[in-house]
Motif scaffolding. Structure first.
Motif, short mmCIF file in Angstrom:
data_model
loop_
_atom_site.label_atom_id
_atom_site.label_comp_id
_atom_site.label_asym_id
_atom_site.label_seq_id
_atom_site.Cartn_x
_atom_site.Cartn_y
_atom_site.Cartn_z
N CYS A 1 -104.16 -30.26 -33.35
CA CYS A 1 -104.20 -31.17 -32.03
C CYS A 1 -103.23 -32.32 -32.21
N TYR B 1 -102.82 -21.86 -26.89
CA TYR B 1 -102.09 -23.04 -26.77
C TYR B 1 -102.60 -23.83 -25.54
N GLU B 2 -103.20 -25.30 -25.60
CA GLU B 2 -103.87 -25.93 -24.54
C GLU B 2 -103.22 -27.02 -24.38
N VAL B 3 -103.02 -27.56 -23.22
CA VAL B 3 -102.64 -28.77 -22.77
C VAL B 3 -103.31 -29.64 -21.72
N LYS C 1 -106.77 -29.89 -17.80
CA LYS C 1 -106.23 -28.92 -18.58
C LYS C 1 -105.13 -28.41 -17.63
N ASP D 1 -102.28 -26.28 -19.05
CA ASP D 1 -101.59 -25.17 -19.43
C ASP D 1 -102.71 -24.65 -20.59
N GLU D 2 -102.75 -23.16 -20.65
CA GLU D 2 -103.45 -22.45 -21.41
C GLU D 2 -102.75 -20.97 -21.69
N VAL E 1 -93.44 -31.18 -23.71
CA VAL E 1 -94.33 -31.42 -22.65
C VAL E 1 -93.73 -32.29 -21.86
N ALA F 1 -100.67 -36.73 -23.38
CA ALA F 1 -100.86 -35.50 -23.36
C ALA F 1 -101.83 -35.08 -24.82
N VAL G 1 -102.05 -31.99 -27.10
CA VAL G 1 -101.74 -30.48 -27.08
C VAL G 1 -102.44 -29.79 -28.19
N CYS G 2 -103.17 -28.94 -28.02
CA CYS G 2 -103.96 -27.99 -29.27
C CYS G 2 -103.37 -26.66 -29.42
#
Length: 448
Positions: A377, A405-407, A418, A420-421, A433, A441, A443-444
């Motif tokens: 993360c 991927y998650e944002v 959220k 993006d995924e 990003v 942000a 980001v994970c």
């Protein structure tokens, strides 16, 4: 360019994401406990509880008649404070207990005067600590480690006399600290005693206090201080200033606790937003603080504090009913600023902190990876740079591995959404990003 090296673990996260005051307020009509647990506040520092009408924590609310026998349990009313402290512990936080009184802004002040008997006041404080740590007077074993002697005794001395929290002389405060710290160290050597919750640190009040403590061989386990500013650089310079002065006087083992801070320009308060014509300015200032400006500042400050000489930090304030309580609105709904703490906690919970580099001005980065690097993360805060794509590079991802991927973004358009995924591999993960000015942000990457 932002660089994250998940193979370079640099240890845990310091507890800089604490809060002032507990989750239940407004006559118990607002209970933010679930949000406290979600944000993972490690510490709650108690000062101005249920402000402006505190009925717990403050010495006069517990020991109401100072002429009474301080050794008789029946002369103490712990009931409201018992409930308040238990609510904090139930929300997952530890307690920093300020021994003293809440601030009084009206011209008529009841509790800012020095106690008539410093030794008796110290014994009252000790009995309160015994109630919560050693079961005295049908009490508890809460294990409260930090006990702070008074709050901002230098406020009127250094700035506005009418807003003093201590009507006595500096020497009288030093003597009160001596009586209290000696007694605590004798009777409760396992706790940390300190003060003085400094409103400012640049006058001779600070070095004179340190000289007095040193000359009298008093315990000073921690020195606490406050700052209200819109500048991250101000926090940086003040943190180093405090640490350097402590070291200069030989207090190299004394912790520093920043137990009040927020994105508010202190110098603009009394001549501006709290002036008789300041209604619109108040609205604009606190709306800005609870919005994306305060959110990006809070995220940036939390990240920066990780590398500053600050051992613990608590943000002022967690109560929606306090005008400085900007992480919730007056109904208890989390604001954008709250999600800076939520995002920071999500990084913290991931695992160990990893090495990061950022050569972009006013952009701050912290990242963590799980033990086997299966989850990563990254928190990227754009405090005050321009809108645009911010490039990052991650070293150490497993080759040919698939990642979820998650944002999540907080900015002028989003609270903590959220955006993006998708599933990607280590070879085609996104490398940038888009951040607006005043945004952050999360980001994970989670290995599939």
């Amino acid at each position: 360019m932002i660089k994250i090296d998940v193979t370079s673990k640099i240890g845990g996260f310091k507890p800089v994401n604490g809060i002032d005051n507990g989750p239940v307020c407004f006559g118990s009509l607002i209970d933010s406990s679930k949000y406290y647990r979600q944000a993972g506040f490690p510490y709650c520092r108690l000062h101005d509880t249920n402000y402006p009408h505190p009925r717990e924590v403050d010495i006069p609310t517990i020991f109401k008649d100072f002429s009474a026998d301080e050794n008789e349990p029946k002369n103490y009313d712990f009931r409201a404070t018992d409930i308040y402290l238990k609510q904090i512990l139930d929300a997952g936080a530890k307690i920093i207990y300020r021994l003293g009184v809440s601030i009084e802004h009206p011209k008529l002040k009841y509790y800012v005067n020095p106690p008539v008997d410093f030794d008796k006041w110290a014994r009252v404080c000790l009995n309160i600590a015994r109630h919560y740590n050693e079961g005295w007077a049908n009490g508890f074993h809460m294990g409260i480690e930090y006990w702070e002697v008074w709050n901002e005794p230098n406020l009127g001395y250094e700035k506005r006399e009418e807003d003093t929290m201590w009507s006595g002389t500096p020497q009288q405060y030093y003597d009160l600290y001596a009586a209290t710290s000696r007694l605590f160290k004798k009777e409760m050597p396992y706790v940390n005693i300190g003060g003085y919750a400094s409103a400012y640190s640049q006058s001779d009040f600070f070095p004179a206090f340190l000289q007095y403590v040193k000359a009298n061989s008093l315990p000073l386990n921690f020195f606490s201080w406050h700052i209200y500013t819109k500048s991250i650089d101000d926090i940086v310079s003040r943190a180093h200033f405090v640490r350097e002065n402590l070291d200069k006087f030989g207090f190299t083992d004394t912790m520093t606790i920043l137990d009040e801070w927020n994105c508010i320009e202190w110098g603009n308060l009394w001549g501006g937003i709290f002036s008789p014509d300041g209604a619109k300015a108040r609205y604009e200032s606190f709306t800005e603080t609870s919005g994306e400006v305060g959110a990006s500042f809070a995220a940036s400050a939390l990240i920066e504090m990780l590398d500053l000489p600050i051992d613990i930090a608590t943000f002022y304030d967690g109560s929606p009913t306090n005008i400085f309580g900007t992480i919730f609105d007056r109904y208890g709904v989390p604001t954008k600023q709250y999600y800076a703490f939520d995002a920071f906690n999500k990084v913290k919970q991931t695992g160990e902190r990893v090495q990061t580099e950022c050569d972009v001005g006013d952009v701050y980065v912290a990242a963590a990876a799980s033990h086997n690097n299966e989850k990563i993360c990254i928190l990227i805060a754009n405090n005050n740079n321009q809108n645009g794509f911010y490039q990052y590079d991650i070293e150490g991802l497993q080759e040919n591995a698939e990642y979820l991927y998650e944002v999540y973004l907080t900015d002028k358009y989003r609270v903590f959404d959220k955006v993006d995924e998708k599933i990607c591999t280590s070879s085609d993960i996104p490398k940038s990003v888009y951040l607006y000015q005043h945004s952050f942000a999360l980001v994970c990457f989670t290995k599939k």
